[in-house]
Design a protein around this motif. Sequence first.
Motif, mmCIF file in Angstrom:
data_model
loop_
_atom_site.group_PDB
_atom_site.id
_atom_site.type_symbol
_atom_site.label_atom_id
_atom_site.label_comp_id
_atom_site.label_asym_id
_atom_site.label_seq_id
_atom_site.Cartn_x
_atom_site.Cartn_y
_atom_site.Cartn_z
ATOM 1 N N ARG A 101 0.837 -1.195 0.000
ATOM 2 C CA ARG A 101 0.000 0.000 0.000
ATOM 3 C C ARG A 101 0.878 1.252 0.000
ATOM 4 O O ARG A 101 1.969 1.264 0.562
ATOM 5 N N ARG A 102 0.375 2.288 -0.609
ATOM 6 C CA ARG A 102 1.084 3.570 -0.602
ATOM 7 C C ARG A 102 0.941 4.239 0.760
ATOM 8 O O ARG A 102 -0.016 4.009 1.486
ATOM 9 N N THR A 103 1.932 5.050 1.071
ATOM 10 C CA THR A 103 1.924 5.720 2.375
ATOM 11 C C THR A 103 0.742 6.673 2.503
ATOM 12 O O THR A 103 0.075 6.728 3.534
ATOM 13 N N THR A 151 -2.956 7.977 1.934
ATOM 14 C CA THR A 151 -4.292 7.512 1.590
ATOM 15 C C THR A 151 -4.860 8.415 0.499
ATOM 16 O O THR A 151 -4.301 9.478 0.194
ATOM 17 N N PRO A 152 -5.966 8.049 -0.123
ATOM 18 C CA PRO A 152 -6.592 8.956 -1.079
ATOM 19 C C PRO A 152 -6.888 10.333 -0.478
ATOM 20 O O PRO A 152 -6.759 11.364 -1.158
ATOM 21 N N ARG A 153 -7.261 10.356 0.787
ATOM 22 C CA ARG A 153 -7.502 11.643 1.442
ATOM 23 C C ARG A 153 -6.210 12.432 1.578
ATOM 24 O O ARG A 153 -6.184 13.657 1.384
ATOM 25 N N ARG A 195 -2.163 -2.837 9.464
ATOM 26 C CA ARG A 195 -2.368 -1.570 8.762
ATOM 27 C C ARG A 195 -2.927 -0.550 9.750
ATOM 28 O O ARG A 195 -3.968 -0.779 10.373
ATOM 29 N N VAL A 245 -3.693 3.801 10.410
ATOM 30 C CA VAL A 245 -3.937 5.089 9.756
ATOM 31 C C VAL A 245 -3.904 6.184 10.815
ATOM 32 O O VAL A 245 -4.349 5.963 11.959
ATOM 33 N N GLY A 273 -6.623 10.442 8.892
ATOM 34 C CA GLY A 273 -6.864 9.609 7.718
ATOM 35 C C GLY A 273 -6.063 10.018 6.507
ATOM 36 O O GLY A 273 -6.464 9.717 5.373
ATOM 37 N N GLN A 324 -0.992 6.203 5.981
ATOM 38 C CA GLN A 324 -1.188 4.853 6.482
ATOM 39 C C GLN A 324 0.134 4.102 6.476
ATOM 40 O O GLN A 324 1.078 4.461 5.779
ATOM 41 N N GLU A 370 1.487 -0.014 6.459
ATOM 42 C CA GLU A 370 1.223 -1.441 6.434
ATOM 43 C C GLU A 370 2.547 -2.164 6.618
ATOM 44 O O GLU A 370 3.463 -2.010 5.818
#
Length: 396
Positions: free
Chosen positions: A4-6, A8-10, A136, A138, A142, A145, A147
């Motif tokens: 996962r990317r560090t 988040t979409p937010r 994972r 966050v 938000g 994140q 993982e």
Amino acid sequence: MRRRRTLTPRGAGALVAALACVVAANLIGAHILIYIGLLLALLTVFSVISVRAPRRSATVTRRISTDLLTVSETSRVSVRFALRSLRVPHGLWHDVLPDAVSGDSSGEFPPETGEIRYSITGVRRGVWPLGPLLLRTVDPFGLAQREQAFGETRSITVVPEIVSLAPLAVRLGAAGGTAHTASSRLGQGADNLSPRGYFPGDSMRRIHWRATAHRGELMVRQEEEESSPDAVVVLDRSARRWPRPDVDADPAFEAAVSLCGSAAVHLASEGYSVDVIDSAGTLLGALRGHEDDRDGLLVALALVTPRGEGRDLATLIGGTPPGPLVYITGRLDEEDAALLRPSGAAAPLLFSTELLPGAGVAASQHGWSATSLGSEVAEAWEDAVSAPIGVGNVPN
């Protein structure tokens, strides 16, 4: 396993908004937008640091309720996860499962019971890795994140499904294989039996050296012949009988493997000593009444795949005709069926996942009870054992 990317979409949206505020401030001269942009950028950076900076280490111990997981069987997995960190984070855990098993292996961390538990169901036989355990987390906003994988993978063995089968219509002796073997030895010792000639496939331990020296040719002790296995199960896995292996398991071959294991276990339960071999003569398992024998056979069947070339059936069996002989194969035409000889077996059962026209009749002429094998293993077996020996069960 995809990482996962560090952000988040937010979090990615916050950075884009920060950049847009700075550009808009220069275009329209609204300096307040610069402060808003800087605030969004700093908040995102702080979120990344808050989730990435803390050091974490952990030990992971898995316990599975069954040593060998059977296809379609459900088992419980218990995971002890001891996390060492400055503070206990709140997030989601996920134990990575192979495609060969199914189950819901995720939940909230930390768990209420202090131990992670979930159920898995066997889908495809083989030896597969279970794990690692992913955590994972966050940040409170938000925006970022983390993982992280903990612990090593553990191998899980998925063995073929063993189904209950109908008893043999032909019983050798009053109590199956055991009675037959015992009665054939009454009153016979090692010294009052005549040696016989050597057949290809006989063990060198059977050689009767005194008779060999006297006659000038290899001779075999007759009493060793009578101590050979009462039943033989042959799995024909030669490559030409099956489609080329691909990513997805071949349902026909899986049914053949399931029948192979089920027939061996069933014959052993009826009192027979059972040898399970493949078409190349490799011993896959020998059932002699011990639980370890059964497990060893199932592990061997979990790894078997279509490959190589087959040998002549008479060579595989050797000079000692068995009682029940179960031969399981894939595509079988009339020409190949005519070459299959049961070598004097008392109860020869032939199963083919693709019995071509004329093959069943050709096999029946040599004494086989030939049956087409589909997805219902128990039904195919019942059709075979309920028919008189030498009569095929071929669908119209």
